[in-house]
Design a protein around this motif. Structure first.
Motif, PDB file in Angstrom:
ATOM      1  N   PRO A 102      33.705  73.777  19.298  1.00 17.35           N
ATOM      2  CA  PRO A 102      33.164  73.540  20.420  1.00 17.35           C
ATOM      3  C   PRO A 102      34.627  72.209  20.701  1.00 17.35           C
ATOM      4  O   PRO A 102      34.604  71.131  19.695  1.00 17.35           O
ATOM      5  CB  PRO A 102      31.793  73.027  21.005  1.00 17.35           C
ATOM      6  CG  PRO A 102      31.796  74.090  20.287  1.00 17.35           C
ATOM      7  CD  PRO A 102      31.566  74.133  19.073  1.00 17.35           C
ATOM      8  N   ARG A 103      35.398  72.848  22.137  1.00 18.78           N
ATOM      9  CA  ARG A 103      36.454  71.556  21.286  1.00 18.78           C
ATOM     10  C   ARG A 103      35.954  70.118  22.010  1.00 18.78           C
ATOM     11  O   ARG A 103      36.304  69.093  21.444  1.00 18.78           O
ATOM     12  CB  ARG A 103      37.707  71.444  22.779  1.00 18.78           C
ATOM     13  CG  ARG A 103      37.122  71.506  23.879  1.00 18.78           C
ATOM     14  CD  ARG A 103      37.808  72.067  24.543  1.00 18.78           C
ATOM     15  NE  ARG A 103      38.888  71.416  25.559  1.00 18.78           N
ATOM     16  CZ  ARG A 103      39.159  70.371  25.923  1.00 18.78           C
ATOM     17  NH1 ARG A 103      38.581  70.213  27.250  1.00 18.78           N
ATOM     18  NH2 ARG A 103      40.759  69.637  25.871  1.00 18.78           N
ATOM     19  N   ASP A 104      34.954  69.834  23.126  1.00 15.92           N
ATOM     20  CA  ASP A 104      33.500  68.643  22.964  1.00 15.92           C
ATOM     21  C   ASP A 104      32.502  68.702  22.670  1.00 15.92           C
ATOM     22  O   ASP A 104      32.028  67.555  22.624  1.00 15.92           O
ATOM     23  CB  ASP A 104      33.200  69.140  24.938  1.00 15.92           C
ATOM     24  CG  ASP A 104      34.104  69.535  25.502  1.00 15.92           C
ATOM     25  OD1 ASP A 104      35.104  68.362  25.331  1.00 15.92           O
ATOM     26  OD2 ASP A 104      33.977  69.563  27.283  1.00 15.92           O
ATOM     27  N   THR A 105      32.728  69.026  20.662  1.00 17.08           N
ATOM     28  CA  THR A 105      31.814  68.647  19.904  1.00 17.08           C
ATOM     29  C   THR A 105      31.833  67.444  19.614  1.00 17.08           C
ATOM     30  O   THR A 105      33.348  66.403  19.497  1.00 17.08           O
ATOM     31  CB  THR A 105      31.734  70.061  18.797  1.00 17.08           C
ATOM     32  OG1 THR A 105      31.730  70.780  18.816  1.00 17.08           O
ATOM     33  CG2 THR A 105      30.829  69.106  17.781  1.00 17.08           C
ATOM     34  N   ARG A 106      30.313  66.216  20.071  1.00 17.51           N
ATOM     35  CA  ARG A 106      30.698  65.449  19.500  1.00 17.51           C
ATOM     36  C   ARG A 106      31.000  65.409  17.526  1.00 17.51           C
ATOM     37  O   ARG A 106      30.038  65.094  17.101  1.00 17.51           O
ATOM     38  CB  ARG A 106      28.922  64.939  19.498  1.00 17.51           C
ATOM     39  CG  ARG A 106      28.517  63.046  19.677  1.00 17.51           C
ATOM     40  CD  ARG A 106      27.058  62.421  20.343  1.00 17.51           C
ATOM     41  NE  ARG A 106      26.654  61.581  19.691  1.00 17.51           N
ATOM     42  CZ  ARG A 106      27.316  60.397  20.867  1.00 17.51           C
ATOM     43  NH1 ARG A 106      28.109  60.361  21.490  1.00 17.51           N
ATOM     44  NH2 ARG A 106      27.050  59.652  20.107  1.00 17.51           N
ATOM     45  N   VAL A 107      31.234  63.939  17.824  1.00 16.93           N
ATOM     46  CA  VAL A 107      31.647  63.985  16.445  1.00 16.93           C
ATOM     47  C   VAL A 107      32.136  62.504  16.107  1.00 16.93           C
ATOM     48  O   VAL A 107      32.085  61.822  17.002  1.00 16.93           O
ATOM     49  CB  VAL A 107      33.226  64.535  15.946  1.00 16.93           C
ATOM     50  CG1 VAL A 107      32.789  66.107  15.679  1.00 16.93           C
ATOM     51  CG2 VAL A 107      34.141  64.158  16.852  1.00 16.93           C
ATOM     52  N   TYR A 108      32.512  61.614  14.922  1.00 20.22           N
ATOM     53  CA  TYR A 108      31.728  60.533  14.448  1.00 20.22           C
ATOM     54  C   TYR A 108      33.898  60.087  14.218  1.00 20.22           C
ATOM     55  O   TYR A 108      34.427  61.694  13.302  1.00 20.22           O
ATOM     56  CB  TYR A 108      31.569  60.580  12.998  1.00 20.22           C
ATOM     57  CG  TYR A 108      31.293  58.103  12.743  1.00 20.22           C
ATOM     58  CD1 TYR A 108      30.543  57.730  13.685  1.00 20.22           C
ATOM     59  CD2 TYR A 108      32.723  58.071  12.041  1.00 20.22           C
ATOM     60  CE1 TYR A 108      30.752  56.714  12.987  1.00 20.22           C
ATOM     61  CE2 TYR A 108      32.459  56.559  11.909  1.00 20.22           C
ATOM     62  CZ  TYR A 108      31.872  56.217  12.486  1.00 20.22           C
ATOM     63  OH  TYR A 108      31.507  55.004  12.162  1.00 20.22           O
ATOM     64  N   LEU A 109      34.586  59.593  14.598  1.00 21.34           N
ATOM     65  CA  LEU A 109      36.008  58.900  14.343  1.00 21.34           C
ATOM     66  C   LEU A 109      35.954  57.592  13.823  1.00 21.34           C
ATOM     67  O   LEU A 109      35.264  56.810  14.139  1.00 21.34           O
ATOM     68  CB  LEU A 109      36.985  58.650  15.582  1.00 21.34           C
ATOM     69  CG  LEU A 109      38.498  58.017  15.311  1.00 21.34           C
ATOM     70  CD1 LEU A 109      39.280  59.286  14.667  1.00 21.34           C
ATOM     71  CD2 LEU A 109      38.718  58.339  16.849  1.00 21.34           C
ATOM     72  N   ASP A 110      36.840  57.534  11.715  1.00 22.91           N
ATOM     73  CA  ASP A 110      36.480  56.727  11.425  1.00 22.91           C
ATOM     74  C   ASP A 110      36.823  55.346  12.524  1.00 22.91           C
ATOM     75  O   ASP A 110      38.102  55.916  12.824  1.00 22.91           O
ATOM     76  CB  ASP A 110      37.071  56.477  10.762  1.00 22.91           C
ATOM     77  CG  ASP A 110      36.052  57.759   8.794  1.00 22.91           C
ATOM     78  OD1 ASP A 110      34.872  57.377   9.093  1.00 22.91           O
ATOM     79  OD2 ASP A 110      36.868  58.550   7.999  1.00 22.91           O
ATOM     80  N   GLY A 111      36.117  53.959  12.156  1.00 28.63           N
ATOM     81  CA  GLY A 111      37.071  53.230  12.759  1.00 28.63           C
ATOM     82  C   GLY A 111      36.662  52.792  14.605  1.00 28.63           C
ATOM     83  O   GLY A 111      37.176  52.060  14.960  1.00 28.63           O
ATOM     84  N   TYR A 112      35.815  53.803  14.907  1.00 36.62           N
ATOM     85  CA  TYR A 112      36.006  53.670  16.401  1.00 36.62           C
ATOM     86  C   TYR A 112      34.552  54.437  16.679  1.00 36.62           C
ATOM     87  O   TYR A 112      33.801  53.290  17.293  1.00 36.62           O
ATOM     88  CB  TYR A 112      36.660  55.147  16.991  1.00 36.62           C
ATOM     89  CG  TYR A 112      38.716  54.340  16.987  1.00 36.62           C
ATOM     90  CD1 TYR A 112      39.265  54.080  18.326  1.00 36.62           C
ATOM     91  CD2 TYR A 112      39.527  55.369  16.097  1.00 36.62           C
ATOM     92  CE1 TYR A 112      40.230  53.922  18.064  1.00 36.62           C
ATOM     93  CE2 TYR A 112      40.142  54.654  15.771  1.00 36.62           C
ATOM     94  CZ  TYR A 112      40.903  53.938  17.113  1.00 36.62           C
ATOM     95  OH  TYR A 112      42.406  53.904  16.534  1.00 36.62           O
ATOM     96  N   GLY A 113      34.142  55.490  16.019  1.00 33.24           N
ATOM     97  CA  GLY A 113      32.386  55.614  16.555  1.00 33.24           C
ATOM     98  C   GLY A 113      32.561  56.683  17.183  1.00 33.24           C
ATOM     99  O   GLY A 113      33.444  57.920  16.722  1.00 33.24           O
ATOM    100  N   TYR A 114      32.090  57.794  17.828  1.00 31.55           N
ATOM    101  CA  TYR A 114      31.551  58.833  18.503  1.00 31.55           C
ATOM    102  C   TYR A 114      32.067  58.618  19.025  1.00 31.55           C
ATOM    103  O   TYR A 114      32.326  58.474  20.524  1.00 31.55           O
ATOM    104  CB  TYR A 114      30.112  58.930  18.928  1.00 31.55           C
ATOM    105  CG  TYR A 114      29.239  58.967  17.156  1.00 31.55           C
ATOM    106  CD1 TYR A 114      29.075  60.287  16.661  1.00 31.55           C
ATOM    107  CD2 TYR A 114      28.043  58.055  16.877  1.00 31.55           C
ATOM    108  CE1 TYR A 114      28.553  60.423  15.267  1.00 31.55           C
ATOM    109  CE2 TYR A 114      27.836  58.213  15.847  1.00 31.55           C
ATOM    110  CZ  TYR A 114      27.395  59.186  14.868  1.00 31.55           C
ATOM    111  OH  TYR A 114      26.832  59.698  13.767  1.00 31.55           O
ATOM    112  N   THR A 115      33.090  60.121  19.350  1.00 35.96           N
ATOM    113  CA  THR A 115      33.391  60.766  20.734  1.00 35.96           C
ATOM    114  C   THR A 115      33.276  62.024  21.054  1.00 35.96           C
ATOM    115  O   THR A 115      33.126  62.649  19.756  1.00 35.96           O
ATOM    116  CB  THR A 115      34.842  60.115  21.051  1.00 35.96           C
ATOM    117  OG1 THR A 115      35.400  60.482  22.371  1.00 35.96           O
ATOM    118  CG2 THR A 115      35.814  60.510  19.366  1.00 35.96           C
ATOM    119  N   LYS A 116      34.442  62.686  21.824  1.00 32.20           N
ATOM    120  CA  LYS A 116      34.615  64.082  21.927  1.00 32.20           C
ATOM    121  C   LYS A 116      35.198  65.055  20.349  1.00 32.20           C
ATOM    122  O   LYS A 116      36.350  63.583  20.358  1.00 32.20           O
ATOM    123  CB  LYS A 116      35.049  64.701  22.794  1.00 32.20           C
ATOM    124  CG  LYS A 116      33.884  64.543  24.414  1.00 32.20           C
ATOM    125  CD  LYS A 116      34.637  65.375  25.328  1.00 32.20           C
ATOM    126  CE  LYS A 116      33.592  65.622  26.054  1.00 32.20           C
ATOM    127  NZ  LYS A 116      34.263  66.273  27.779  1.00 32.20           N
TER     128      LYS A 116
END
Length: 322
Positions: A102-116
């Motif tokens: 799913p495109r709106d899956t909660r994921v972790y982005l290195d250097g930023y934190g959690y987002t879609k």
């Protein structure tokens, strides 16, 4: 006469050697030979949402391809990941698994934190360019799933339309009526693509895979539509009348693809792979399910509606992608 014999002998040698070289090249292109050693473009991380902190080593002739569909429009340099499909290829068992994320899956982005997940590529493209955006999306997906990504292919709606138009039309098994509420082409607004097998051109295929607001299960139903379109493309490309078009499609792949780490020989080898593919018996489709929750988004600095995947179900599904 003697000169003629010499000439014919030389010609015979050239033909034999040429045929040997062509045969060798053809054999080298065979998927089981070509994909013995594959690259790994993803990296795992140590974030709290990662399934694994190490990249598992894939077996020989087994690899994962990430298919990304961007909503990037003509003239734009940034776009959201609008469709995300992980394809697992097992040449040893001749089995292929597909999982829609799913495109709106909660994921972790290195250097930023959690987002879609859909925002990862956009944010990194805006700040670091096209390659940075794709790499960030790949890494977030690999960290989420715990499996490596070996190849990636990204297209947009224009590329998808061009691909289908190159084949002429495709037959799509539409599982339910689809009313177009947010079409790419304004004249298609309100049009209904009826349930059943429909013969669609490139324009209507892009409209079909883009629609989600009128669907009962929103993104999950759209993922199903995207899967049906991919199967329709594969089945159409494998029709005897279209097999001769495959080399030309490989040559024109740059018109369909925004970015990829696959070479033309990689794509050609995949073409040989799908030549004998039975989509009904060899392909298994998975959907990654989760719960929609209002969660704090570290990029937006506010709460946002995100899908939190069921970790137990995710881990079990990803066993089919190792």
């Amino acid at each position: 006469m003697k000169k003629l014999r010499i000439f014919l002998s030389i010609l015979l040698v050239v033909v034999v050697l040429g045929g040997g070289v062509a045969y060798f090249a053809y054999q080298k292109l065979q998927p089981e030979n070509h994909f013995k050693n594959v690259p790994t473009v993803s990296k795992t991380g140590n974030n709290p949402g990662s399934q694994s902190t190490t990249t598992p080593k894939m077996k020989e002739n087994v690899f994962n391809v990430l298919l990304l569909g961007s909503d990037e429009r003509k003239g734009q340099k940034v776009g959201h990941s609008d469709s995300i499909i992980l394809l697992h290829v097992d040449l040893n068992k001749h089995k292929y698994n597909m999982a829609s994320i799913p495109r709106d899956t909660r994921v972790y982005l290195d250097g930023y934190g959690y987002t879609k997940l859909t925002s990862v590529q956009y944010i990194k493209q805006a700040t670091g360019g096209t390659t940075a955006g794709i790499k960030a999306a790949i890494n977030s997906i690999s960290q989420l799933t715990g499996v490596p990504v070996n190849y990636y292919v990204e297209t947009n709606y224009e590329g998808l339309q061009s691909m289908v138009d190159a084949l002429g039309t495709i037959d799509v098994d539409v599982p339910f009526d689809v009313k177009l509420t947010h079409p790419w082409y304004p004249e298609n607004k309100g049009r209904v693509i009826a349930q059943g097998t429909q013969t669609l051109d490139g324009e209507m295929v892009t409209e079909l895979v883009h629609e989600r607001y009128s669907l009962k299960n929103v993104d999950y139903d759209r993922q199903l539509l995207q899967e049906k379109v991919l199967i329709g493309i594969a089945k159409t490309a494998l029709q005897p009348k279209n097999l001769t078009k495959l080399p030309k499609l490989v040559d024109k792949s740059s018109e369909f693809v925004i970015a990829t780490n696959m070479s033309k020989t990689d794509i050609a080898s995949l073409g040989l792979l799908v030549k004998n593919l039975n989509t009904d018996k060899q392909v298994t489709y998975y959907q990654l399910n989760g719960t929609s929750k209002s969660m704090y988004d570290d990029i937006l600095k506010n709460n946002n509606s995100e899908i939190v995947l069921d970790q137990t179900a995710l881990k079990k599904t990803m066993e089919h992608f190792e």
